[in-house]
Design an enzyme around this catalytic site. Structure first.
Site, PDB file in Angstrom:
ATOM      1  CE1 TYR A  48      -3.446  -2.762   0.820  1.00 29.43           C
ATOM      2  CE2 TYR A  48      -2.299  -3.095   2.914  1.00 29.43           C
ATOM      3  CZ  TYR A  48      -3.249  -3.497   1.984  1.00 29.43           C
ATOM      4  OH  TYR A  48      -4.001  -4.600   2.232  1.00 29.43           O
ATOM      5  CD  GLN A 130     -10.139   3.287   3.885  1.00 30.49           C
ATOM      6  OE1 GLN A 130      -9.291   4.066   4.322  1.00 30.49           O
ATOM      7  NE2 GLN A 130      -9.854   2.037   3.567  1.00 30.49           N
ATOM      8  CG  ASP A 197     -11.166  -4.006   1.483  1.00 28.94           C
ATOM      9  OD1 ASP A 197     -11.589  -3.207   2.328  1.00 28.94           O
ATOM     10  OD2 ASP A 197     -10.078  -3.857   0.911  1.00 28.94           O
ATOM     11  CD  GLU A 434      -2.967  -5.718   5.292  1.00 25.86           C
ATOM     12  OE1 GLU A 434      -2.236  -6.506   4.647  1.00 25.86           O
ATOM     13  OE2 GLU A 434      -3.846  -5.025   4.749  1.00 25.86           O
ATOM     14  CD  GLN A 449      -1.068  -2.420   6.851  1.00 27.22           C
ATOM     15  OE1 GLN A 449      -0.396  -3.004   5.992  1.00 27.22           O
ATOM     16  NE2 GLN A 449      -2.106  -1.672   6.555  1.00 27.22           N
TER      17      GLN A 449
HETATM   18  C1  9WN Z   1      -8.420  -1.170  -0.474  1.00 33.17           C
HETATM   19  C2  9WN Z   1      -4.764   0.087   3.598  1.00 33.17           C
HETATM   20  C3  9WN Z   1      -6.112  -0.542   3.329  1.00 33.17           C
HETATM   21  C4  9WN Z   1      -7.032  -0.514   4.567  1.00 33.17           C
HETATM   22  C5  9WN Z   1      -8.278  -1.359   4.381  1.00 33.17           C
HETATM   23  C6  9WN Z   1      -7.865  -2.747   3.956  1.00 33.17           C
HETATM   24  C7  9WN Z   1      -7.045  -2.662   2.668  1.00 33.17           C
HETATM   25  C8  9WN Z   1      -7.302  -1.856   0.316  1.00 33.17           C
HETATM   26  C9  9WN Z   1      -6.841  -3.087  -0.439  1.00 33.17           C
HETATM   27  O1  9WN Z   1      -5.885  -1.878   2.889  1.00 33.17           O
HETATM   28  O2  9WN Z   1      -7.845  -2.153   1.628  1.00 33.17           O
HETATM   29  O3  9WN Z   1      -8.775   0.042   0.143  1.00 33.17           O
HETATM   30  O4  9WN Z   1      -6.227  -2.921  -1.485  1.00 33.17           O
HETATM   31  O5  9WN Z   1      -7.102  -4.201  -0.001  1.00 33.17           O
HETATM   32  O6  9WN Z   1      -8.974  -3.560   3.773  1.00 33.17           O
HETATM   33  O7  9WN Z   1      -9.015  -1.404   5.572  1.00 33.17           O
HETATM   34  O8  9WN Z   1      -7.423   0.803   4.815  1.00 33.17           O
HETATM   35  O9  9WN Z   1      -4.185  -0.470   4.742  1.00 33.17           O
END
Ligand code: 9WN
Length: 472
Positions: A48, A130, A197, A434, A449
């Site tokens: 992320y 969110q 999700d 995570e 994370q």
């Molecule tokens: C989509 C970043 C985010 C969290 C969410 C988690 C996950 C994203 C993904 O990661 O979501 O938004 O690509 O899976 O479900 O709660 O904010 O950590």
């Protein structure tokens, strides 16, 4: 009767791995520093690489213990990309992230920038949002600054003055455009907006979404985990992307989405967080001496939210249930989201007892085979449970933080302390993952994370402070 088994202390403790709270806390701090992008923090280093909305709020809570100014900056950066409607985007895309690091990325969402309500771009943002943890974070920064020195406190008070109108606009957006029925419950039109999700909470509503023609798309996320089963399945992703396509087709406009969208759900966890955040916003409104009319509105939103949650309570399950507006029915799945009234706070003693009983029962933290007695994201007794798959079963430290914080607010310090201690044990053993496999304790998903590090900092803040005082 409340099953006490869930709260038995295991032999193993984070204190055995980390002699001093400062050591675990220092590791958490290093993770946040490594993920620091100067003014904002990546949710995780590779999976992320952008700024996520509710992650940022939790990150700000953790950062407050390292540097209250930097914590304020985290929220300031996010809110700089607030939409004209008050919406705070679920992702602000990092222009420097490698193009093949995350999908759907900035290119996929770029057309959202043509909406008249969109903030100036680049950077691009998604047009989802969110759960609103931000007011809770802003208040926490101010409280922590109050324990520092006069200068930090004065700066944090100025920060509250600066952020209050933005928080107010954000909550007003959620209470109006996202709740046209004035039910007190927020409607989500994409599972990503829930933050949980692929939770089986959404299976029933997603099953009714017919996916049309779509180009093939990459799954970069699978490159960042050990096993694809840790992430949502392709049938889920197809639906996620199809819903994004429909939302973009509706120009990200709530009214148009409400008219035609196939996925419209009242999300109880999101709504409960909004109630708790409205309580925090009311505190902030007092500090900044906001007008009475605004305070009354915020108070009214909190009250309406509590009533809305009350209507979603299921006496047989002892949990709160999401509501599918399209199918006109409750989504009967046992997940941590069902503890929504605990998070909203101010429940009756009977309701609190029912929630605590359920939390400690074999359906959640009292399940006999758990590695650590903390609630799996989905009850292992549910057919949709999967121990490795994301929100279908793994334990999420950030969800434990919410429960811990809510237990304190509900006058349950011992139970809160138990969740905190066990969560720290889990992280001390498995690292800043995570999420965790509930039976083996294996760390899953992203390994560094940010929000996991942030909640550790918050959990250990008092221990670290006491140790510093003792050493002085
Ligand atoms: C989509 C970043 C985010 C969290 C969410 C988690 C996950 C994203 C993904 O990661 O979501 O938004 O690509 O899976 O479900 O709660 O904010 O950590």
């Amino acid at each position: 009767m409340i099953a006490q088994a869930a709260y038995q202390v295991r032999n193993h403790s984070w204190r055995q791995i980390f002699d001093q709270p400062e050591e675990l806390s220092a590791q958490a701090g290093q993770i946040l520093r490594r993920n620091d992008m100067e003014g904002w923090t990546r949710a995780a280093p590779s999976l992320y690489p952008h700024q996520w909305s509710w992650d940022s709020a939790f990150i700000a809570i953790g950062l407050a213990h390292l540097d209250t100014r930097r914590a304020a900056q985290e929220l300031r950066t996010l809110f700089a990309h607030q939409w004209m409607t008050g919406r705070v985007p679920h992702i602000v895309f990092n222009p420097k992230a490698p193009p093949e690091s995350y999908f759907p990325g900035a290119d996929h969402w770029a057309c959202a920038a043509s909406s008249p309500d969109a903030p100036p771009a680049p950077p691009y943002t998604s047009c989802l949002c969110q759960p609103p943890v931000h007011a809770i974070a802003a208040l926490r920064i101010w409280e922590v600054a109050g324990r520092e020195d006069e200068k930090a406190f004065a700066e944090a008070t100025d920060f509250l003055r600066e952020i209050y109108p933005r928080l107010f606009a954000w909550h007003r957006y959620l209470a109006t455009l996202r709740d046209p029925e004035r039910s007190g419950l927020v409607t989500i039109y994409h599972p990503w907006a829930s933050g949980a999700d692929n939770s089986p909470r959404w299976d029933g509503a997603l099953a009714a979404v017919e996916v049309g023609e779509m180009p093939t798309y990459p799954r970069y996320d699978l490159d960042h985990v050990d096993d694809p089963s840790e992430r949502p399945a392709s049938a889920e992703y197809d639906r996620y992307l199809w819903l994004v396509k429909l939302i973009k087709r509706a120009d990200c406009d709530e009214r148009a989405i409400y008219r035609s969208h196939p996925f419209l759900v009242k999300d109880v966890l999101f709504s409960a967080i909004l109630v708790a955040a409205n309580d925090a916003l009311l505190e902030i409104a007092k500090v900044v001496e906001a007008p009475d009319e605004e305070r009354e509105l915020v108070d009214g939103w909190a009250g309406r939210g509590r009533k809305g949650l009350e209507k979603c309570w299921d006496d047989k399950l002892n949990l709160c249930l999401d509501y599918d507006l399209r199918a006109d029915r409750s989504l009967r799945v046992r997940t941590v989201a069902g503890f929504a009234p605990l998070i909203a706070g101010q429940q009756s003693p009977e309701r609190l007892a029912a929630l605590l009983g359920e939390l400690a029962s074999p359906a959640f933290a009292g399940h006999a085979e758990l590695r650590w007695p903390v609630p799996p994201s989905t009850s292992p007794e549910e057919p949709g449970f999967h121990p490795r798959s994301y929100w279908r079963g793994p334990v999420w430290p950030v969800a434990n933080w919410l429960l811990w914080w809510s237990l304190i607010r509900s006058g349950e310090p011992e139970r809160a302390a138990q969740i905190r201690r066990v969560s720290l044990d889990q992280i001390a053993e498995g690292g800043f993952a995570e999420y965790f496999e509930p039976f083996s304790g294996k760390p899953l998903g992203s390994k560094e994370q940010s929000w996991t590090a942030a909640v550790v900092l918050d959990w250990l803040a008092d221990d670290v402070r006491s140790a510093e005082i003792e050493a002085a």
